[in-house]
Design a protein around this motif. Structure first.
Motif, PDB file in Angstrom:
ATOM      1  N   GLY A 188      51.441  11.648  47.433  1.00 48.09           N
ATOM      2  CA  GLY A 188      51.020  10.270  47.195  1.00 48.09           C
ATOM      3  C   GLY A 188      50.112  10.132  45.982  1.00 48.09           C
TER       4      GLY A 188
ATOM      5  N   ARG B 295      52.096  10.593  42.826  1.00 51.67           N
ATOM      6  CA  ARG B 295      52.935   9.434  42.494  1.00 51.67           C
ATOM      7  C   ARG B 295      52.100   8.331  41.852  1.00 51.67           C
ATOM      8  NH1 ARG B 295      55.116  10.185  47.561  1.00 51.67           N
ATOM      9  NH2 ARG B 295      53.975   8.395  48.372  1.00 51.67           N
ATOM     10  N   ARG B 296      50.916   8.093  42.392  1.00 50.52           N
ATOM     11  CA  ARG B 296      50.064   7.038  41.837  1.00 50.52           C
ATOM     12  C   ARG B 296      49.638   7.358  40.408  1.00 50.52           C
ATOM     13  NH1 ARG B 296      48.264   7.018  47.250  1.00 50.52           N
ATOM     14  NH2 ARG B 296      46.521   8.428  46.795  1.00 50.52           N
TER      15      ARG B 296
ATOM     16  N   ASP C 181      59.222  -3.247  50.644  1.00 46.25           N
ATOM     17  CA  ASP C 181      58.017  -2.427  50.783  1.00 46.25           C
ATOM     18  C   ASP C 181      58.372  -0.982  50.472  1.00 46.25           C
ATOM     19  OD1 ASP C 181      55.719  -1.080  51.495  1.00 46.25           O
ATOM     20  OD2 ASP C 181      55.397  -2.215  53.342  1.00 46.25           O
TER      21      ASP C 181
ATOM     22  N   ARG D 116      56.516   1.627  49.797  1.00 50.80           N
ATOM     23  CA  ARG D 116      55.732   2.632  50.512  1.00 50.80           C
ATOM     24  C   ARG D 116      56.267   2.851  51.929  1.00 50.80           C
ATOM     25  NH1 ARG D 116      49.613   0.733  49.687  1.00 50.80           N
ATOM     26  NH2 ARG D 116      50.643  -1.280  50.098  1.00 50.80           N
ATOM     27  N   LYS D 117      56.702   1.777  52.564  1.00 51.22           N
ATOM     28  CA  LYS D 117      57.286   1.903  53.901  1.00 51.22           C
ATOM     29  C   LYS D 117      58.583   2.703  53.843  1.00 51.22           C
ATOM     30  CE  LYS D 117      59.060  -0.808  57.787  1.00 51.22           C
ATOM     31  NZ  LYS D 117      59.311  -2.174  58.326  1.00 51.22           N
TER      32      LYS D 117
ATOM     33  N   ARG E  15      57.715   6.363  53.474  1.00 51.22           N
ATOM     34  CA  ARG E  15      57.277   6.921  54.759  1.00 51.22           C
ATOM     35  C   ARG E  15      58.478   7.156  55.681  1.00 51.22           C
ATOM     36  NH1 ARG E  15      53.044   3.045  54.118  1.00 51.22           N
ATOM     37  NH2 ARG E  15      54.137   1.603  55.525  1.00 51.22           N
TER      38      ARG E  15
END
Length: 303
Positions: free
Chosen positions: A99, A102-103, A200, A202-203, A206
């Protein structure tokens, strides 16, 4: 040629195919090769083993074999917990490692090297917690049933093939007939555009981690049930997993399973013809030939 190698190849290929689905989904969504995926197979097997032992200690009746199988109800119940725990582990690795990268919009090679480091750390931790001694879900002996044509298989092996087939169908339906699947396909095509369209992202990411880790866990349980459980079991499957993912075509779930069966059959044939020490070389040669002759795989699209 011994016809039994067909059954041996199908069984090995089913495990490879389930693991390859996670590889192909991760690559299609996140665009990097996740070398830590093999460790999810190992962790899934050990978590199922530990949970099964805990349930059996609470009630010895759960250890009694169910029907013709070598395991009791403690194992199916443990698998449910192990899938959840393995998915949680994958999400934790993403939160702590992938994470933040990626950011920062890190280069793909950075993501790949990070996954390699995560693989080493997870494998070392597993070996520290459980030691390197092989363990088993059950040591009960099973008699292989004749299936005709010189083929034989134990009830555990037949069950594993049936479970693998059902899971592939379920995942394919999820990706093609549900809103979640459509979102995953959209993010796979263009992550930025999908975000602008209101998906979304990010969803979706996940969901990919949970789905891939869950399938890896079940592949690990299958490997542990039919062979043995070792800290290096996932690492040993890593090359066949990538060979199957690329041969099937990145993003194709049925392709990953079909390619897994092809790789499994090729390895079984290679073991019979040239020896077990060349098993890894068979997967490597398949990987090289696919990259040279058809990089998009069997069901992938040329870009």
């Amino acid at each position: 040629m011994n016809p039994q190698l067909i059954m041996d190849g199908l069984i090995a290929g089913a495990m490879i195919g389930l693991g390859a689905i996670g590889i192909t989904l991760t690559y299609s969504i996140l665009r990097f090769a996740n070398f830590a995926h093999g460790e999810m197979i190992s962790w899934g097997a050990y978590l199922a083993l530990a949970t099964s032992g805990l349930l059996g200690s609470l009630s010895g009746a759960l250890f009694k074999p169910v029907g013709p199988f070598s395991f009791g109800w403690s194992l199916p119940l443990a698998i449910l917990a192990a899938v959840a725990l393995t998915a949680a582990l994958a999400l934790l690795v993403d939160v702590l490692l992938f994470g933040p990268l990626r950011r920062r919009r890190s280069a793909i090679i950075i993501m790949v090297m990070a996954s390699f480091g995560a693989s080493l750390a997870l494998r070392s931790l597993l070996e520290f917690l459980f030691t390197s001694k092989p363990v088993y879900f059950s040591k009960a002996l099973q008699i292989a049933l004749p299936l005709g044509g010189g083929l034989r298989a134990t009830p555990d092996q037949l069950l594993s093939l049936a479970v693998a087939a059902l899971l592939v169908i379920a995942v394919h339906i999820l990706l093609t007939r549900t809103a979640v699947g459509r979102s995953m396909r959209a993010v796979s095509e263009n992550q930025q555009l999908a975000g602008v369209a209101g998906i979304d992202v990010r969803k979706v990411i996940r969901t990919v981690w949970v789905l891939g880790a869950g399938l890896a866990c079940i592949a690990g349980v299958m490997a542990g049930l039919l062979v043995q459980i070792r800290p290096y079991m996932g690492f040993d499957l890593l090359l066949p997993l990538f060979a199957a993912a690329i041969l099937g075509g990145i993003g194709s779930v049925p392709g990953a399973m079909l390619a897994g069966l092809i790789v499994g059959l090729a390895e079984a044939l290679g073991v019979q013809l040239i020896g077990a020490e060349w098993r890894a070389a068979v997967a490597f040669m398949i990987l090289v030939f696919v990259l040279l002759l058809r990089p998009q795989g069997l069901f992938g699209r040329a870009e």
